[in-house]
Design a protein around this motif. Structure first.
Motif, PDB file in Angstrom:
ATOM      1  N   SER A  70     -20.628 -22.279   9.849  1.00 37.49           N
ATOM      2  CA  SER A  70     -20.414 -22.582  11.261  1.00 37.49           C
ATOM      3  C   SER A  70     -19.365 -23.673  11.399  1.00 37.49           C
ATOM      4  O   SER A  70     -19.051 -24.379  10.436  1.00 37.49           O
ATOM      5  CB  SER A  70     -21.723 -23.028  11.926  1.00 37.49           C
ATOM      6  OG  SER A  70     -22.237 -24.168  11.275  1.00 37.49           O
ATOM      7  N   CYS A  71     -18.843 -23.799  12.615  1.00 40.42           N
ATOM      8  CA  CYS A  71     -17.807 -24.803  12.874  1.00 40.42           C
ATOM      9  C   CYS A  71     -18.436 -26.149  13.213  1.00 40.42           C
ATOM     10  O   CYS A  71     -19.662 -26.275  13.333  1.00 40.42           O
ATOM     11  CB  CYS A  71     -16.903 -24.324  14.005  1.00 40.42           C
ATOM     12  SG  CYS A  71     -17.746 -24.176  15.592  1.00 40.42           S
ATOM     13  N   LEU A  72     -17.609 -27.153  13.388  1.00 47.35           N
ATOM     14  CA  LEU A  72     -18.084 -28.508  13.671  1.00 47.35           C
ATOM     15  C   LEU A  72     -18.944 -28.576  14.936  1.00 47.35           C
ATOM     16  O   LEU A  72     -19.991 -29.233  14.953  1.00 47.35           O
ATOM     17  CB  LEU A  72     -16.873 -29.444  13.809  1.00 47.35           C
ATOM     18  CG  LEU A  72     -17.138 -30.889  14.219  1.00 47.35           C
ATOM     19  CD1 LEU A  72     -18.032 -31.598  13.219  1.00 47.35           C
ATOM     20  CD2 LEU A  72     -15.810 -31.633  14.360  1.00 47.35           C
ATOM     21  N   CYS A  73     -18.559 -27.918  16.012  1.00 51.19           N
ATOM     22  CA  CYS A  73     -19.319 -28.001  17.258  1.00 51.19           C
ATOM     23  C   CYS A  73     -20.487 -27.029  17.284  1.00 51.19           C
ATOM     24  O   CYS A  73     -21.327 -27.100  18.190  1.00 51.19           O
ATOM     25  CB  CYS A  73     -18.406 -27.773  18.468  1.00 51.19           C
ATOM     26  SG  CYS A  73     -17.912 -26.067  18.766  1.00 51.19           S
ATOM     27  N   GLY A  74     -20.548 -26.128  16.335  1.00 48.33           N
ATOM     28  CA  GLY A  74     -21.647 -25.169  16.267  1.00 48.33           C
ATOM     29  C   GLY A  74     -21.450 -23.935  17.130  1.00 48.33           C
ATOM     30  O   GLY A  74     -22.292 -23.039  17.120  1.00 48.33           O
ATOM     31  N   GLY A  75     -20.341 -23.882  17.855  1.00 48.70           N
ATOM     32  CA  GLY A  75     -20.118 -22.753  18.746  1.00 48.70           C
ATOM     33  C   GLY A  75     -19.851 -21.440  18.031  1.00 48.70           C
ATOM     34  O   GLY A  75     -20.180 -20.369  18.539  1.00 48.70           O
ATOM     35  N   VAL A  76     -19.251 -21.520  16.844  1.00 44.34           N
ATOM     36  CA  VAL A  76     -18.893 -20.310  16.092  1.00 44.34           C
ATOM     37  C   VAL A  76     -19.720 -20.279  14.814  1.00 44.34           C
ATOM     38  O   VAL A  76     -19.882 -21.308  14.142  1.00 44.34           O
ATOM     39  CB  VAL A  76     -17.394 -20.307  15.722  1.00 44.34           C
ATOM     40  CG1 VAL A  76     -17.039 -19.050  14.920  1.00 44.34           C
ATOM     41  CG2 VAL A  76     -16.529 -20.401  16.967  1.00 44.34           C
ATOM     42  N   PHE A 127      -9.597 -20.387  13.781  1.00 47.67           N
ATOM     43  CA  PHE A 127     -10.247 -21.686  13.966  1.00 47.67           C
ATOM     44  C   PHE A 127     -10.931 -21.741  15.319  1.00 47.67           C
ATOM     45  O   PHE A 127     -10.619 -20.967  16.229  1.00 47.67           O
ATOM     46  CB  PHE A 127      -9.226 -22.824  13.823  1.00 47.67           C
ATOM     47  CG  PHE A 127      -8.059 -22.724  14.758  1.00 47.67           C
ATOM     48  CD1 PHE A 127      -6.940 -21.967  14.431  1.00 47.67           C
ATOM     49  CD2 PHE A 127      -8.082 -23.376  15.981  1.00 47.67           C
ATOM     50  CE1 PHE A 127      -5.860 -21.861  15.306  1.00 47.67           C
ATOM     51  CE2 PHE A 127      -7.007 -23.286  16.862  1.00 47.67           C
ATOM     52  CZ  PHE A 127      -5.891 -22.517  16.527  1.00 47.67           C
ATOM     53  N   CYS A 128     -11.899 -22.676  15.434  1.00 42.92           N
ATOM     54  CA  CYS A 128     -12.618 -22.835  16.694  1.00 42.92           C
ATOM     55  C   CYS A 128     -11.717 -23.544  17.688  1.00 42.92           C
ATOM     56  O   CYS A 128     -11.231 -24.643  17.413  1.00 42.92           O
ATOM     57  CB  CYS A 128     -13.908 -23.621  16.474  1.00 42.92           C
ATOM     58  SG  CYS A 128     -14.781 -23.968  18.023  1.00 42.92           S
ATOM     59  N   SER A 129     -11.523 -22.941  18.864  1.00 40.79           N
ATOM     60  CA  SER A 129     -10.627 -23.528  19.869  1.00 40.79           C
ATOM     61  C   SER A 129     -11.261 -24.747  20.536  1.00 40.79           C
ATOM     62  O   SER A 129     -10.574 -25.508  21.212  1.00 40.79           O
ATOM     63  CB  SER A 129     -10.273 -22.483  20.930  1.00 40.79           C
ATOM     64  OG  SER A 129     -11.438 -22.036  21.588  1.00 40.79           O
ATOM     65  N   ARG A 130     -12.572 -24.949  20.359  1.00 46.45           N
ATOM     66  CA  ARG A 130     -13.230 -26.107  20.965  1.00 46.45           C
ATOM     67  C   ARG A 130     -13.195 -27.326  20.042  1.00 46.45           C
ATOM     68  O   ARG A 130     -12.897 -28.426  20.475  1.00 46.45           O
ATOM     69  CB  ARG A 130     -14.675 -25.739  21.314  1.00 46.45           C
ATOM     70  CG  ARG A 130     -15.365 -26.736  22.222  1.00 46.45           C
ATOM     71  CD  ARG A 130     -16.529 -26.109  22.961  1.00 46.45           C
ATOM     72  NE  ARG A 130     -17.636 -25.789  22.059  1.00 46.45           N
ATOM     73  CZ  ARG A 130     -18.668 -25.019  22.407  1.00 46.45           C
ATOM     74  NH1 ARG A 130     -18.725 -24.459  23.604  1.00 46.45           N
ATOM     75  NH2 ARG A 130     -19.628 -24.779  21.543  1.00 46.45           N
ATOM     76  N   CYS A 131     -13.508 -27.144  18.756  1.00 44.68           N
ATOM     77  CA  CYS A 131     -13.612 -28.304  17.856  1.00 44.68           C
ATOM     78  C   CYS A 131     -12.516 -28.337  16.795  1.00 44.68           C
ATOM     79  O   CYS A 131     -12.358 -29.348  16.110  1.00 44.68           O
ATOM     80  CB  CYS A 131     -14.985 -28.341  17.189  1.00 44.68           C
ATOM     81  SG  CYS A 131     -15.244 -27.021  15.992  1.00 44.68           S
ATOM     82  N   GLY A 132     -11.781 -27.261  16.603  1.00 41.42           N
ATOM     83  CA  GLY A 132     -10.662 -27.270  15.669  1.00 41.42           C
ATOM     84  C   GLY A 132     -10.997 -26.893  14.238  1.00 41.42           C
ATOM     85  O   GLY A 132     -10.104 -26.854  13.395  1.00 41.42           O
TER      86      GLY A 132
HETATM   87 ZN   LIG Z   1     -16.415 -25.341  17.109  1.00 40.60          ZN
END
Ligand SMILES: [Zn+2]
Ligand SMILES: [Zn+2]
Length: 133
Positions: A5-11, A71-76
């Motif tokens: 998962s990504c840093l913000c958890g969105g993906v 890449f996640c567009s919210r957290c990068g």
């Molecule tokens: Zn993210």
């Protein structure tokens, strides 16, 4: 099964099988994309990889013709890279959440490496941040 998962958890993604080999890539585009000395990468078969959350949050950059860094567009967070015509997806292992037993096998693209990092250098290790005194 592996999950990441990504840093913000969105993906988030799942992979049915670990693959490999794991390598540390020092190429200039990995350095720039990750803002670090190298990117740790593990190829997995595309048919065993799936997004489970947040696919709409993904953005991508075509860093060389046909190669897409997603890449996640919210957290990068850099999550995978792929050439859609090829059978493997390259996991960016910093986003992996599942412990794995495999260990990196090589440093690649050392010809492109940052001049300030040499994997042969031994440096101090600390359990947390650099001691203040
Ligand atoms: Zn993210
Ligand atoms: Zn690279």
């Amino acid at each position: 099964m592996l999950t990441g998962s990504c840093l913000c958890g969105g993906v988030a993604y799942q992979v049915d099988v670990a693959s490999g080999p794991i390598v540390h890539c020092h190429c200039a585009t990995c350095r720039k994309a990750h803002g670090s000395a190298f990117s740790s990468v593990m190829p997995v078969p595309r048919e065993h990889f799936r997004w489970v959350r947040g696919e709409a949050l993904l953005s991508q950059f075509e860093s060389s013709p046909g190669k897409f860094r997603r890449f996640c567009s919210r957290c990068g967070s850099q999550i995978v890279a792929e050439r859609p015509s090829q059978p493997n997806v390259l996991l960016r292992l910093g986003c992996l959440d599942t412990p794995i037993a495999d260990r990196p096998r090589a440093h690649i693209w050392r010809s492109d490496a940052a001049p300030w990092f040499d994997p042969k250098d031994q440096v101090a290790e600390f359990p947390e941040g650099f001691p203040s005194k």
